[in-house]
Design an enzyme around this catalytic site. Structure first.
Site, PDB file in Angstrom:
ATOM      1  N   LYS A  35      -9.050  -2.268 -12.446  1.00 26.54           N
ATOM      2  CA  LYS A  35      -8.710  -1.586 -11.183  1.00 26.54           C
ATOM      3  C   LYS A  35      -8.393  -2.620 -10.103  1.00 26.54           C
ATOM      4  CE  LYS A  35     -13.642  -1.422  -9.965  1.00 26.54           C
ATOM      5  NZ  LYS A  35     -14.871  -0.583 -10.044  1.00 26.54           N
ATOM      6  N   TYR A 260      -6.150 -18.902  18.447  1.00 25.06           N
ATOM      7  CA  TYR A 260      -6.228 -17.716  19.305  1.00 25.06           C
ATOM      8  C   TYR A 260      -7.571 -17.615  20.008  1.00 25.06           C
ATOM      9  CZ  TYR A 260      -1.927 -15.759  17.337  1.00 25.06           C
ATOM     10  OH  TYR A 260      -0.641 -15.528  16.968  1.00 25.06           O
TER      11      TYR A 260
END
Ligand SMILES: *Cc1c(COP(=O)(O)O)cnc(C)c1O
Length: 365
Positions: A35, A260
């Site tokens: 998965k 940032y």
């Protein structure tokens, strides 16, 4: 592109597969969980390789994941662990076997089979032995038998899932789950004509609870090289390595800031390297502020300040390096498990987060 590459080593996959096989009785079947893009790697390449090794079953979470494997030519039976009624038609079209976990899913699937003239459709019955996520309870046995008979479903297996098989402190809870599952499966089997498979163990169940191997085991993380415990990690080989590139190097004087929101302020003059991957590629913001690190020319370089979408900046003050040099985020030696743990998460999350923008390369070296 960015130069960031996830290298998938199929020889390591073979090694892990054989190691996990060696932990189970020869009669016990092995279901490989592929998965979430085979835990962030490449579902088709991983499944094709496991099919050549003779894996018994594949497990996916959702029907679309199984459909994609079938479209790539995968023939091995596929168990869909968390099917949804809105796309039952994919199960039919692609010969996918649903894990039926609730009365709602059972009755809607039974009706779907009758409406589509499906006889003996293979299904797997999921029992809730204590995770309290998906599964039937003991009181549901009559309705299970009733619906199975009415729609002529073929029960291929009875299964359940362990909540804490990697945690030694939770041994009593796990033993309780095993006991409850045995009672449920025994009770159902005594009222059934056929003899379904029985399975409850994930990777840590395989490694820690031989009494819970039953007739099949389901392994995901172990195949990709992690055993949720240093003692097992030694015997497994990480399949995926993530590498990137230094794009630019800066000198930042004392008092200067980086990134940032000025997430890092230099106390002395430092040298930073900008690397070509960021949170869009799976290095989430939790790795910022020196919680995470990379390796450059064999040396550890902590991530400085905030992780950006497409880049991270790392401290290379003490590292002899140049623009264009290769950066290791994780590999067999510097493992994803260690990096994840340093930032307060688990290998599962780090490896499944690696984004689609990162190029996948398959090797057998
Ligand atoms: C994901 C999953 C697994 C695989 O677990 P690992 O810890 O990766 O081995 C097994 N069973 C179920 C039901 C799962 O959802």
């Amino acid at each position: 592109m960015s130069g960031t590459v996830l290298t998938i080593n199929l020889n390591n996959l073979t090694h892990n597969y054989e190691y996990l096989r060696s932990k189970i009785n020869a009669k016990v079947k092995l279901l490989a969980v592929v998965k979430a893009v085979a835990y962030g790697s490449d579902a088709v390449q991983i499944a094709r390789h496991l099919e050549t090794l003779g894996v018994d079953y594949f497990g996916v979470a959702y029907a679309e994941e199984g459909a994609a494997l079938r479209q790539s030519g995968i023939k091995t039976p596929i168990l869909v662990l968390h099917p949804q009624p809105h796309n039952f038609k994919l199960l039919l079209k692609y010969k996918l076997e649903p894990g039926i976990y609730s009365k709602r899913v059972l009755t809607t699937f039974a009706q779907f089979c009758m409406d589509n003239q499906q006889e003996n459709f293979p299904v797997h019955i999921k029992y809730n032995s204590g995770l309290n996520r998906l599964g039937f309870s003991d009181a549901d046995i009559p309705i299970i038998l009733d619906q199975v008979e009415e729609a002529n479903l073929s029960i291929k297996s009875l299964f359940s899932h362990l909540a804490a098989s990697e945690d030694k402190n939770e041994r009593p809870f796990t033993m309780q789950q095993i006991k409850r599952f045995k009672q449920f499966s025994g009770a159902l089997q005594s009222q059934m004509m056929n003899d379904p498979m029985v399975h409850q163990s994930n990777t840590s169940g395989i490694l820690n609870y031989p009494e819970a191997h039953f007739s099949m085991v389901r392994t995901g993380i172990g195949l990709y090289g992690f055993g949720n415990d240093a003692k097992y990690d030694q015997n497994l080989k990480p399949v995926a390595s993530l590498t990137s590139v230094i794009s630019q190097i800066h000198e930042i004087p004392a008092g200067g800031s980086l990134g940032y929101n000025r997430g890092f302020i230099a106390e002395t003059t430092i040298k930073s390297a900008t690397i070509t991957l960021g949170h869009a590629d799976g290095i989430t913001r939790i790795y910022g502020h020196k919680k995470g690190f990379v390796f450059i020319n064999g040396q550890k370089a902590p991530i400085l300040g905030n992780v950006c979408m497409d880049m991270i900046m790392v401290d290379v003050t003490a590292i002899n390096c140049n623009e264009g040099d290769t950066v290791i985020i994780f590999d067999s030696e510097h493992t994803a498990a260690a990096l994840a743990e340093a930032a307060g998460t688990i290998s599962y999350e780090l490896i499944t987060d690696i984004g689609p923008r990162v190029k996948r390369i398959i090797t057998k070296k």
